[in-house]
Design a protein around this motif. Structure first.
Motif, PDB file in Angstrom:
ATOM      1  N   GLU A  57     -34.677  -1.459  53.096  1.00  0.00           N
ATOM      2  CA  GLU A  57     -33.174  -1.856  53.080  1.00  0.00           C
ATOM      3  C   GLU A  57     -32.614  -0.461  53.675  1.00  0.00           C
ATOM      4  O   GLU A  57     -32.770   0.464  52.942  1.00  0.00           O
ATOM      5  CB  GLU A  57     -32.663  -2.373  52.028  1.00  0.00           C
ATOM      6  N   ASP A  58     -31.962  -0.419  54.737  1.00  0.00           N
ATOM      7  CA  ASP A  58     -31.236   0.851  55.173  1.00  0.00           C
ATOM      8  C   ASP A  58     -29.895   0.527  55.725  1.00  0.00           C
ATOM      9  O   ASP A  58     -29.887  -0.096  56.786  1.00  0.00           O
ATOM     10  CB  ASP A  58     -31.961   1.855  56.037  1.00  0.00           C
ATOM     11  N   PRO A  59     -28.782   0.308  54.991  1.00  0.00           N
ATOM     12  CA  PRO A  59     -27.599  -0.251  55.541  1.00  0.00           C
ATOM     13  C   PRO A  59     -26.991   0.556  56.902  1.00  0.00           C
ATOM     14  O   PRO A  59     -26.096   0.204  57.433  1.00  0.00           O
ATOM     15  CB  PRO A  59     -26.536  -0.307  54.424  1.00  0.00           C
ATOM     16  N   ASP A  60     -27.261   1.918  56.932  1.00  0.00           N
ATOM     17  CA  ASP A  60     -26.899   2.786  57.905  1.00  0.00           C
ATOM     18  C   ASP A  60     -27.692   2.779  59.140  1.00  0.00           C
ATOM     19  O   ASP A  60     -27.500   3.348  60.034  1.00  0.00           O
ATOM     20  CB  ASP A  60     -26.722   4.283  57.195  1.00  0.00           C
ATOM     21  N   ALA A  61     -28.764   1.972  59.112  1.00  0.00           N
ATOM     22  CA  ALA A  61     -29.736   1.892  60.217  1.00  0.00           C
ATOM     23  C   ALA A  61     -29.174   1.237  61.484  1.00  0.00           C
ATOM     24  O   ALA A  61     -28.338   0.275  61.174  1.00  0.00           O
ATOM     25  CB  ALA A  61     -30.972   1.302  59.872  1.00  0.00           C
ATOM     26  N   PRO A  62     -29.292   1.650  62.737  1.00  0.00           N
ATOM     27  CA  PRO A  62     -28.720   0.818  63.778  1.00  0.00           C
ATOM     28  C   PRO A  62     -29.290  -0.510  63.899  1.00  0.00           C
ATOM     29  O   PRO A  62     -30.548  -0.695  63.556  1.00  0.00           O
ATOM     30  CB  PRO A  62     -29.117   1.848  65.012  1.00  0.00           C
TER      31      PRO A  62
END
Length: 85
Positions: A57-62
């Motif tokens: 999970e990476d909320p900052d990923a495009p």
């Protein structure tokens, strides 16, 4: 115990199981040691969390999707600009 990098790649689960049983494993590449696997000491060693999906999970990923469908009738040229096309 000693294993080659190729053997480790092909039998990682078996080799990690040996480390879990308490063995210390030296991994070699072209005949020289490159890594040492050793068991974690103590039974209360903290286990780091790991992602549940392949990428994590990476909320900052495009996000690469569009709110409206893409009209490809004019070709792909404009859409591929900036991707080396």
């Amino acid at each position: 115990m000693e294993t080659t990098a190729r053997e480790f790649n092909q039998n990682a689960s078996k080799i990690l199981a040996a480390a879990e049983r308490g063995e210390r494993i030296t991994v070699t590449k072209n005949g020289r040691p490159v890594a040492i696997l050793s068991p974690v000491s103590g039974t209360d060693a903290p286990v780091s969390p790991y992602p549940t999906d392949p990428m994590g999970e990476d909320p900052d990923a495009p996000v690469f999707h569009s709110e409206s469908p893409v009209d490809w009738s004019a070709g792909r040229g404009d859409y591929l600009e900036g991707f080396g096309a």
